[in-house]
Write a protein that holds these residues in place. Structure first.
Motif, PDB file in Angstrom:
ATOM      1  N   PHE B  17       0.830  -1.206   0.000  1.00  0.00           N
ATOM      2  CA  PHE B  17       0.000   0.000   0.000  1.00  0.00           C
ATOM      3  C   PHE B  17       0.864   1.256   0.000  1.00  0.00           C
ATOM      4  CE2 PHE B  17      -2.534  -3.130   2.555  1.00  0.00           C
ATOM      5  CZ  PHE B  17      -3.436  -3.430   1.550  1.00  0.00           C
ATOM      6  N   ILE B  19       1.261   5.214   0.743  1.00  0.00           N
ATOM      7  CA  ILE B  19       0.681   6.325   1.499  1.00  0.00           C
ATOM      8  C   ILE B  19       1.516   7.561   1.222  1.00  0.00           C
ATOM      9  CG2 ILE B  19       0.271   7.252   3.807  1.00  0.00           C
ATOM     10  CD1 ILE B  19       0.075   4.054   4.432  1.00  0.00           C
ATOM     11  N   SER B  56      -9.850   6.683   6.273  1.00  0.00           N
ATOM     12  CA  SER B  56      -9.096   5.594   5.658  1.00  0.00           C
ATOM     13  C   SER B  56      -7.992   4.998   6.544  1.00  0.00           C
ATOM     14  CB  SER B  56      -8.517   6.102   4.335  1.00  0.00           C
ATOM     15  OG  SER B  56      -7.670   5.154   3.771  1.00  0.00           O
ATOM     16  N   PHE B  57      -6.964   5.787   6.838  1.00  0.00           N
ATOM     17  CA  PHE B  57      -5.775   5.219   7.490  1.00  0.00           C
ATOM     18  C   PHE B  57      -6.101   4.523   8.816  1.00  0.00           C
ATOM     19  CE2 PHE B  57      -3.095   8.810   5.400  1.00  0.00           C
ATOM     20  CZ  PHE B  57      -3.308   8.225   4.161  1.00  0.00           C
ATOM     21  N   ASN B  61      -5.930   0.571   9.211  1.00  0.00           N
ATOM     22  CA  ASN B  61      -4.897   0.005  10.090  1.00  0.00           C
ATOM     23  C   ASN B  61      -5.519  -0.918  11.132  1.00  0.00           C
ATOM     24  OD1 ASN B  61      -2.880   1.311   8.806  1.00  0.00           O
ATOM     25  ND2 ASN B  61      -2.328   2.694  10.474  1.00  0.00           N
ATOM     26  N   PHE B  79       3.943  -1.585   3.446  1.00  0.00           N
ATOM     27  CA  PHE B  79       3.583  -0.186   3.264  1.00  0.00           C
ATOM     28  C   PHE B  79       4.769   0.600   2.752  1.00  0.00           C
ATOM     29  CE2 PHE B  79       0.689  -1.429   6.725  1.00  0.00           C
ATOM     30  CZ  PHE B  79      -0.514  -0.957   6.229  1.00  0.00           C
ATOM     31  N   ASN B 251      -2.941   2.331  -3.788  1.00  0.00           N
ATOM     32  CA  ASN B 251      -2.996   3.476  -2.899  1.00  0.00           C
ATOM     33  C   ASN B 251      -3.763   3.055  -1.645  1.00  0.00           C
ATOM     34  OD1 ASN B 251      -3.512   5.941  -1.704  1.00  0.00           O
ATOM     35  ND2 ASN B 251      -3.982   6.971  -3.641  1.00  0.00           N
ATOM     36  N   TYR B 252      -3.216   3.359  -0.480  1.00  0.00           N
ATOM     37  CA  TYR B 252      -3.876   2.933   0.756  1.00  0.00           C
ATOM     38  C   TYR B 252      -5.236   3.602   0.914  1.00  0.00           C
ATOM     39  CZ  TYR B 252      -3.791   0.999   5.522  1.00  0.00           C
ATOM     40  OH  TYR B 252      -4.045   0.283   6.659  1.00  0.00           O
TER      41      TYR B 252
END
Lengths: 420, 443
Positions: B17, B19, B56-57, B61, B79, B251-252
């Motif tokens: 991913f 970031i 999102s993040f 996570n 990542f 893309n994360y």
């Protein structure tokens, strides 16, 4: 398909953008082999290009029967009209117009300009239109701008043929909202009677729909285009006396064109950089105010007024410029940025201009945003890539905006209103 | 024998991913040049960052952490977090960094190496490239406790030449795009080796399957809609036996931002390990893949590729003359900037290099134009260019204000070296003096 068009101006004797657009559009449409156009104008000068359409002069259309010998007609009309044509028109006089002032040929005189008695001239034009519509054979009527709407309506009533009106501007554009009620009523009447309305931009289309209460289904946008530049113009060499960059405003110096924003932006640019000159070319009722404003900002040494430019002078000015700017407050279309881009001049236009809808490689700003305007000017004169990009990409973009395509769209509308 | 064969042909999914967040510039007019030296749009940067962090993040996570725990370490991901993203997270959403630290502790997560500013310096300035990679590597190590071993260049940009440059820095595995015009009939589902440097292994993105998740997951027009985890794993299972590696690079922000929470993207992710296990498909980090699988053949990539747009080339960043001028102007400063110690200049230098600034200047139209428009804080590419150039003009002035501009780089460098040497000498002599004095005092 035969179209009877009513217009007010036709090159080479033009006063504004209307004449240029009429010429371009009809020329573009003449590429359609099965289409014939008769174009009525108030006063032909005899030097119009008639190779692709027929010009009919309202001032040569008799409304009162007079016995005139063919020799005399030949002498008077030169090449503008044949005597037979005159006689054919004379056979279609439909009422007693002896109360009007007519000349020895039984014709009404026209100035062909925008005189003080414009409303009277419009009315007279419509009277002549009645004669022409009775004599001519055609399938569709096409009226350019409000001056010719009454003529179009008259022709429609006489012939029963569909009427298409072409809105090149509305009074809302010309007056910044303070509409003249007489003009408005003529415009509205024309739109109400029209079978279809063509607008030169979505901006104008919105005005027509909302301010004139027209059904959106009946209003179509056909964006203007631009004629390719001639060899003569291409060969004009730019004039560069100094190493300074030149930023040019070219157009009528009136409220509609937003000249004051240009002066303010110029003052901002000059605060930061010195090697630049500003030119305001044109004339208009705000000229004096602008001269005062430039003086008040203390930039008169770098801000120049050229007065009205015509013909070749326009292109000389454009070609000598590094930036062309049109900060119009309200511009139905605005052909001049396209002309600037044609000769490779990077262009800044206001978002309130109709041409902004179709141009990608020009910088668009809000007319009131003088900071953005100044920044755009600075960017073009300072960063070579910006200048070069807009110069080359702008040119190749406008080279693809052709009247031929606009003409095809108009033709589709003709076919639609004629039920074909 | 049969059993051996089976394990040999076991498929594995390699998730990576990306970031990244750039420092977007504020509106910077030309009259600010020389007077205003702060360039960033704090409000915009903060609100965008907090939005992606919360949507999102953080939830992503959390989901991945739960998945790792639930699957007892069998679920693995990688990542790559750019330095500019880390800088912004630290300021505006430090809890995201904490949650990455938590993930790092599971040992099921690998962090990759890249350029600090998510920049394009690999194309123009080798020295800068080295500096930025080292800087990023140091940052990752200090945050997550492990030195990154696998390299991924900005936007998966890669070529043979670039591969050699990366190999010189000691990396043996590089991630890049499985561009169709490079692969031809070949499959991205193998490990390849660089044509110019056999020690370097290449992992290629499986574009079809990656984009199914990133772009098409909630597309109602798509004939495969809705995409479920068992269907997706089925597709992978149906890939020919000998193709063992499925690289899903994305893309994360796909999770929760590009595909909203309501689309069911998190549930989709959560369900993957279960169905994968049924089919005997595993998950691996890029390092594990490189250790486990042998490259099948060399892959020659003479021209630069990337993962962007339809063309998979550099045209998104360096496709027009505006972008080129801005890019050349920026990197003409490199040598000089590296001689400057001023920390603010160093920081601005990094932030101005983010590839995003060039992305915003793209004049591409058609379908990819919409993507450019979506991410750009500007209305038009011309605005993007003007704003950037104004900022750059100010930055250039600051750089040249550090040392007289009449001194050229070479001269300056030697002067600085002289000063440096003399300083060293002085401190050496000073310490000698000290010891002699103390000796004398003792005596």
């Amino acid at each position: 398909m035969k179209a009877l068009m009513f217009g007010w101006e036709f090159p080479p004797h033009i006063l504004g953008g209307l004449g240029t657009a009429s010429y371009g559009l009809t020329k573009g449409m003449s590429l359609q082999k099965d289409l014939e156009i008769s174009f009525v104008i108030p006063k032909p000068h005899g030097d119009e290009d008639q190779s692709f359409l027929k010009i009919i002069g309202a001032c040569y259309t008799p409304v009162v029967w007079r016995d005139v010998a063919p020799e005399k007609l030949k002498e008077r009309f030169n090449s503008s009209m044949s005597p037979d044509e005159y006689y054919a028109l004379r056979d279609h006089i439909y009422a007693d117009f002896r109360y009007l002032y007519t000349n020895d040929l039984g014709c009404i005189e026209f100035s062909g300009r925008y005189p003080d008695n414009l409303l009277e001239e419009i009315n007279n034009y419509s009277i002549c239109a009645g004669v022409i519509a009775r004599k001519e054979q055609f399938d569709v009527i096409h009226s350019h701008d409000w001056l010719t709407y009454p003529a179009g309506i008259h022709a429609k009533n006489v012939s029963g043929k569909p009427l298409v009106i072409h809105v090149h501007a509305t009074d809302f554009d010309r007056s910044r909202g303070k509409v003249n009620p007489q003009v408005y009523s003529i415009e509205k009447n024309g739109m109400d009677h029209a079978d279809h309305i063509i607008c030169v931009s979505d901006l104008t289309r919105d005005t027509v729909i909302h301010k004139y209460n027209q059904s959106p289904a009946k209003v179509t946008t056909v964006h203007n285009a631009v004629d390719p530049v001639s060899k003569d113009i291409e060969n004009i060499a730019p004039i560069r006396n100094t190493g300074d960059k030149i930023v040019t405003f070219l157009g009528r110096i009136t409220m509609q064109k937003g000249p004051e924003y240009f002066v303010e932006a110029a003052a901002k640019v000059l605060e930061k950089t010195k090697h630049v000159q500003f030119v305001m070319a044109g004339s208009g009722d705000m000229t004096e105010a602008m001269i005062h404003l430039a003086a008040k900002r203390g930039i008169s040494d770098r801000f120049h007024f050229t007065g009205f430019l015509k013909g070749k002078q326009v292109y000389e000015m454009l070609k000598s410029s590094d930036v062309y700017i049109m900060p119009s407050v309200s511009e139905p279309f605005g052909i001049s940025p396209l002309e600037a881009m044609q000769v490779g001049v990077p262009t800044i236009i206001s978002k309130q201009s109709g041409c902004a809808e179709i141009l990608n490689n020009a910088i668009k700003i809000d007319y009131w945003d003088i900071e953005a305007m100044a920044d755009a000017i600075y960017s073009i004169i300072t960063y070579p890539a910006m200048y070069n990009f807009l110069k080359t990409e702008g040119k190749s973009e406008v080279d693809e905006i052709k009247w031929e395509y606009a003409g095809q769209k108009v033709r589709n509308i003709y076919d639609y209103v004629c039920g074909r | 024998m049969f059993k051996n064969e089976k394990t040999l042909h076991m498929k594995t999914i390699c998730f990576y991913f990306q970031i990244h967040q750039p420092f977007r510039l504020k509106r910077y007019r030309f009259f600010d040049i020389g007077t205003e030296h702060y360039y960033y749009d704090d409000f915009n940067n903060e609100s965008i960052l907090q939005r992606v962090a919360t949507s999102s993040f953080l939830p992503a996570n959390q989901t991945i952490l739960e998945m790792i725990e639930a699957n007892k370490g069998k679920f693995k991901v990688a990542f790559s977090i750019s330095g500019t993203a880390l800088d912004q997270l630290e300021i505006h959403a430090p809890e995201v960094i904490d949650s990455f630290c938590q993930l790092a502790k599971t040992n099921c997560v690998e962090f990759l190496s890249e350029t600090y500013a998510h920049s394009l310096c690999s194309l123009k300035d080798q020295d800068e490239f080295r500096v930025q990679v080292a800087l990023h590597s140091k940052r990752i190590e200090s945050l997550f406790g492990k030195k990154p071993r696998v390299f991924r260049n900005t936007e998966l940009i890669y070529s043979d030449e670039l591969g050699d440059m990366v190999a010189d820095l000691g990396y043996k595995t590089i991630l890049t795009e499985g561009a169709k015009h490079v692969l031809g009939w070949k499959s991205p589902n193998f490990v390849y080796q660089s044509a110019t440097n056999p020690n370097v292994k290449l992992l290629l993105k499986n574009s079809k399957l990656s984009d199914d998740i990133t772009f098409r997951f909630s597309d109602h027009q798509w004939n495969e809609y809705p995409l479920t985890a068992d269907k997706f794993i089925d597709w992978i299972d149906n890939i020919p036996e000998n193709e063992q590696l499925i690289n899903l690079f994305m893309n994360y922000e796909t999770f929760g931002n590009l595909q909203s929470k309501e689309s069911g993207i998190f549930e989709f992710l959560k369900a993957l390990p279960h169905f994968a296990e049924q089919k005997g498909i595993t998950f691996s980090t890029p390092s594990e893949v490189a250790a486990k699988l042998k490259p099948v053949e060399p892959l020659s990539i003479p021209y630069l590729i990337s993962w962007a747009d339809e063309e998979r080339d550099l045209s998104a960043w360096l496709g027009n003359t505006l972008q080129e001028e801005a890019f050349d102007k920026l990197y003409s400063l490199g040598e000089r900037v590296r001689m400057i110690k001023d920390r603010r200049i160093q920081q601005d230098w990094l932030y101005l290099q983010s590839s995003d600034h060039f992305f915003y200047m793209s004049t591409k139209r058609a379908s990819d134009g919409a993507v450019h428009q979506h991410f750009s804080p500007y209305d038009t590419p011309f605005e993007a260019f003007t704003n950037y150039m104004n900022v750059l003009s100010d930055f250039i002035k600051r750089v040249y204000a550090q040392f007289p501009s009449s001194v050229d780089n070479e001269e300056l460098n030697s002067l600085l070296t002289t000063i440096q040497n003399q300083e060293e000498k002085i401190s050496k002599l000073e310490s000698e003096l000290k010891t002699t004095r103390s000796r004398k005092a003792k005596a």
